[in-house]
Design a protein around this motif. Sequence first.
Motif, mmCIF file in Angstrom:
data_model
loop_
_atom_site.group_PDB
_atom_site.id
_atom_site.type_symbol
_atom_site.label_atom_id
_atom_site.label_comp_id
_atom_site.label_asym_id
_atom_site.label_seq_id
_atom_site.Cartn_x
_atom_site.Cartn_y
_atom_site.Cartn_z
ATOM 1 N N GLU A 1 99.212 3.735 48.221
ATOM 2 C CA GLU A 1 98.155 3.165 48.235
ATOM 3 C C GLU A 1 96.958 4.223 48.534
ATOM 4 N N PHE B 1 96.299 5.567 44.564
ATOM 5 C CA PHE B 1 96.717 5.080 43.585
ATOM 6 C C PHE B 1 95.490 4.045 44.299
ATOM 7 N N GLY B 2 95.023 3.621 45.309
ATOM 8 C CA GLY B 2 94.218 2.483 45.703
ATOM 9 C C GLY B 2 92.728 1.794 45.723
ATOM 10 N N HIS C 1 98.646 5.190 36.808
ATOM 11 C CA HIS C 1 98.376 4.024 37.692
ATOM 12 C C HIS C 1 99.674 2.548 37.011
ATOM 13 N N ALA C 2 99.878 2.695 36.248
ATOM 14 C CA ALA C 2 100.201 1.719 35.791
ATOM 15 C C ALA C 2 101.504 1.837 36.016
ATOM 16 N N ARG C 3 102.078 3.149 36.213
ATOM 17 C CA ARG C 3 103.663 3.683 37.156
ATOM 18 C C ARG C 3 103.313 2.637 38.264
ATOM 19 N N TYR C 4 102.688 3.177 38.881
ATOM 20 C CA TYR C 4 102.806 2.791 40.067
ATOM 21 C C TYR C 4 102.663 1.562 40.353
ATOM 22 N N HIS C 5 101.621 0.572 39.571
ATOM 23 C CA HIS C 5 101.426 -0.655 40.411
ATOM 24 C C HIS C 5 102.718 -1.435 39.603
ATOM 25 N N ILE C 6 103.922 -0.664 39.018
ATOM 26 C CA ILE C 6 104.664 -1.152 38.184
ATOM 27 C C ILE C 6 106.275 -1.015 39.181
ATOM 28 N N VAL D 1 105.805 -0.596 42.704
ATOM 29 C CA VAL D 1 105.021 -1.063 44.049
ATOM 30 C C VAL D 1 106.083 -2.188 44.050
ATOM 31 N N TRP D 2 105.742 -3.017 42.565
ATOM 32 C CA TRP D 2 105.910 -4.499 42.669
ATOM 33 C C TRP D 2 107.847 -4.645 42.153
ATOM 34 N N SER E 1 108.712 -4.158 46.170
ATOM 35 C CA SER E 1 108.628 -4.823 46.666
ATOM 36 C C SER E 1 109.134 -6.582 46.515
#
Length: 187
Positions: A66, A69-70, A85-90, A92-93, A96
């Motif tokens: 975070e 990439f936050g 950034h897309a890899r980070y969001h995917i 984390v999803w 979680s």
Amino acid sequence: MGITLQDIEVMLGVPVGGFLMVEKTNLKWKDVCTELLGHQPLDPIQHPNENKSILVEARIRVNWLEARFGAPLAVDASDAVVQQHARYHILVWLGSILFMDKSAERVLVMPLQFLNLISDAKKYSWGSAALTWLYRHLCKASDTKAMQIGGVVMLVQLWVYSRFPQICPITRLPQQPVQAGPLANSL
């Protein structure tokens, strides 16, 4: 009776068709993070009893991710930065929901290797990998010393409610507030 691939596809909408997610697990995860996220985690702390390292085996701290990439993405960001950034969001999803760590402060880095080309992610059977991860954590949770559980816990809850509806929580409408004064006045 048990949770099946059909359950994960119907209840969560996660695809079970496609290539199996069988890849190398002996990768240097620090190098994978550097290559696919553009940031290199610091070396682990040498004290094995301290859990303060950023990267432990194949699990990375969410707060470290975070911090990198936050911030919102710049308007003129390059395609490589957008992909990171897309890899980070995917990641984390996925970490979680599907590949939840029992500590809830780390995410599994292993799925990152399947996001090298984000457009190829739909070719894999994410549902079978998530179900395997869940069964692994259910096995660990059966240990008498276990205090937490990881995996797709939401799937377990949905599965139980669908198979045993009598234990499903019932939503009740709120009762009318009690009027001040005698009850006869409200009739």
